[in-house]
Design an enzyme around this catalytic site. Structure first.
Site, short mmCIF file in Angstrom:
data_model
loop_
_atom_site.label_atom_id
_atom_site.label_comp_id
_atom_site.label_asym_id
_atom_site.label_seq_id
_atom_site.Cartn_x
_atom_site.Cartn_y
_atom_site.Cartn_z
N HIS A 200 3.07 -6.58 2.33
CA HIS A 200 2.31 -7.37 2.99
C HIS A 200 2.52 -8.82 2.34
O HIS A 200 2.23 -9.03 0.95
CB HIS A 200 0.80 -7.17 3.06
CG HIS A 200 0.59 -5.97 3.82
ND1 HIS A 200 -0.32 -6.10 4.91
CD2 HIS A 200 0.52 -4.44 3.52
CE1 HIS A 200 -0.37 -4.70 5.34
NE2 HIS A 200 0.07 -3.72 4.67
N ASN B 261 0.81 -1.18 0.03
CA ASN B 261 0.02 0.16 0.00
C ASN B 261 0.81 1.22 -0.07
O ASN B 261 1.85 1.30 0.79
CB ASN B 261 -0.93 0.07 1.22
CG ASN B 261 -2.01 -1.18 1.18
OD1 ASN B 261 -2.32 -1.30 0.12
ND2 ASN B 261 -2.04 -1.78 2.19
N HIS C 157 6.76 -1.19 3.47
CA HIS C 157 6.53 -2.78 3.93
C HIS C 157 5.52 -3.33 2.96
O HIS C 157 4.78 -2.74 2.18
CB HIS C 157 5.83 -2.75 5.35
CG HIS C 157 4.32 -1.99 5.30
ND1 HIS C 157 4.42 -0.59 5.43
CD2 HIS C 157 2.94 -2.28 5.25
CE1 HIS C 157 3.14 0.02 5.45
NE2 HIS C 157 2.27 -1.07 5.13
N VAL D 283 0.99 2.91 7.76
CA VAL D 283 2.40 3.18 8.39
C VAL D 283 3.51 3.84 7.24
O VAL D 283 3.58 3.05 6.28
CB VAL D 283 3.01 1.79 9.09
CG1 VAL D 283 4.12 1.98 9.61
CG2 VAL D 283 1.81 1.33 9.83
#
Ligand code: AMP
Length: 123
Positions: free
Chosen positions: A110, A95, A108, A104
């Site tokens: 997922h 995202n 990252h 956040v």
């Protein structure tokens, strides 16, 4: 690993990387950390993050070294195999920003799996 002016050193993943808050660690090496998502959306829901201070996937691709990028994706492959995601299939999502719903502000990925997943994009 430089820090962009917009990177927030107090984001939750930066705190995890500094050891200020705990995580359920799955994998760690020089460049990469992987831990379980605290609110899993699938039987297996992992987050893979670079140790460097990168805002999102665009920032990572632009500023990270070849070593960091190589290390990150080698780690993703290793984790996917070790966590039995590779054979049955899984989804990886990064995202990004407002429209991507990124909560956040530390890059990252997922990794979601352990069952057949539904539609990629919701309402
Ligand atoms: P995103 O919306 O892509 O920024 O996703 C952020 C993810 O981080 C969400 O799935 C959260 O459940 C997860 N998360 C937030 N805080 C923690 C934490 N302390 N440990 C593990 N996962 C977290």
């Amino acid at each position: 690993m430089s820090t962009p002016s917009t990177y927030d050193e107090n984001n939750i993943f930066a705190k995890i990387l500094r050891g200020e808050i705990p995580c359920d660690k799955i994998y760690e090496d020089e460049f990469t950390l992987c831990f379980k998502d605290i609110t899993p959306k699938a039987p297996t829901h992992l987050l893979v993050i670079p140790k460097g201070a990168y805002l999102n996937i665009v920032d990572f691709g632009k500023r990270a070294s070849k070593e960091e990028i190589d290390g990150f994706f080698k780690a993703v492959s290793q984790i996917a195999e070790e966590q039995n995601l590779s054979q049955s299939g899984f989804r990886s999502i990064a995202n990004t920003g407002l429209n991507g719903g990124q909560e956040v502000p530390h890059f990252h990925l997922h990794l979601l799996g352990g069952k057949k997943l539904g539609a990629l994009v919701g309402q």
